[in-house]
Design a protein around this motif. Structure first.
Motif, PDB file in Angstrom:
ATOM      1  N   PHE A  80       0.834  -1.203   0.000  1.00 51.22           N
ATOM      2  CA  PHE A  80       0.000   0.000   0.000  1.00 51.22           C
ATOM      3  C   PHE A  80       0.869   1.253   0.000  1.00 51.22           C
ATOM      4  O   PHE A  80       0.538   2.253  -0.640  1.00 51.22           O
ATOM      5  N   GLN A  81       1.965   1.201   0.718  1.00 54.34           N
ATOM      6  CA  GLN A  81       2.880   2.342   0.724  1.00 54.34           C
ATOM      7  C   GLN A  81       3.397   2.622  -0.679  1.00 54.34           C
ATOM      8  O   GLN A  81       3.519   3.781  -1.094  1.00 54.34           O
ATOM      9  N   GLU A  82       3.678   1.559  -1.425  1.00 56.21           N
ATOM     10  CA  GLU A  82       4.152   1.707  -2.802  1.00 56.21           C
ATOM     11  C   GLU A  82       3.032   2.185  -3.717  1.00 56.21           C
ATOM     12  O   GLU A  82       3.204   3.123  -4.500  1.00 56.21           O
ATOM     13  N   PHE A  83       1.864   1.547  -3.624  1.00 62.91           N
ATOM     14  CA  PHE A  83       0.757   1.880  -4.517  1.00 62.91           C
ATOM     15  C   PHE A  83       0.233   3.296  -4.292  1.00 62.91           C
ATOM     16  O   PHE A  83      -0.266   3.930  -5.222  1.00 62.91           O
ATOM     17  N   LEU A  84       0.313   3.768  -3.053  1.00 58.96           N
ATOM     18  CA  LEU A  84      -0.255   5.075  -2.728  1.00 58.96           C
ATOM     19  C   LEU A  84       0.807   6.156  -2.572  1.00 58.96           C
ATOM     20  O   LEU A  84       0.552   7.199  -1.975  1.00 58.96           O
TER      21      LEU A  84
END
Length: 208
Positions: A122-126
């Motif tokens: 999620f850190q990467e995607f967002l």
């Protein structure tokens, strides 16, 4: 260049959709070819085109995407160049980079807490360099509305946590619309599909 990620339940057609995009310019769609063309640029995207040609076209199904063991760097990254052809204006070229989130990640939205080893996804995607998200939904019967509304409510909390509620562009698609029950609603899905089958989900998406 546009960076997006695709998320949705298992077997919702995320990878198949991207494979179809990679294979687009090989298809016999003369009318659409006049409107735009799609070119897979990197090895992952070209491999998807091969899978479309060798697996999907003969009638078989692709294997689902699995969560990577080695971290974000193990996720496939699909790079495409899309040329939009215009009659009265200059052609437009769009460079698109897509990451495909495994269905297990969407399933984990069932609870308020994501597994620590998956939070980095999620850190990467967002992250701020990601411009958009495409969400695939497949169900419309029974408790599908409550099921999706709950998961997307948790997802919006992630957007808020990573401060992306204002600038991340989100699109929602209902897949499997070739089914007879959904086919008549394809022309105006907001009214004929979401209002009828997924009203809670629609209200949640509109409020964000």
């Amino acid at each position: 260049m546009g960076n997006i990620f695709v998320i949705g339940p298992r077997k919702s057609g995320k990878t198949t959709y991207l494979a179809g995009l990679a294979h687009w310019s090989e298809g016999k769609m003369a009318f659409n070819q006049k409107m735009f063309t799609v070119h897979p640029l990197n090895e992952d995207a070209k491999y998807l085109a091969e899978q479309a040609r060798n697996i999907i076209m003969p009638g078989a199904s692709l294997e689902g995407t699995r969560l990577p063991v080695g971290g974000v760097s193990d996720l496939p990254v699909y790079s495409f160049q899309i040329e939009v052809k215009r009659k009265l204006h200059k052609n437009e070229t769009i460079n698109l980079v897509v990451k495909d989130a495994a269905g297990e990640l969407f399933d984990e939205l069932e609870s308020e807490s994501i597994k620590p080893e998956h939070e980095y996804l999620f850190q990467e995607f967002l992250s701020n360099d990601v411009e958009g998200c495409l969400i695939f939904l497949t169900g419309w019967q029974g408790n599908s509305d409550e099921y999706y509304a709950h998961k997307l409510r948790v997802f919006t909390k992630k957007l808020d946590f990573y401060e992306r509620t204002k600038d991340l562009r989100i699109a929602v698609a209902i897949t499997k619309c070739e089914r007879g029950e959904l086919w008549p609603g394809r022309l105006d899905p907001e009214v004929d599909l979401f209002d009828v089958h997924l009203p809670q989900t629609k209200l949640l998406l509109q409020s964000e």
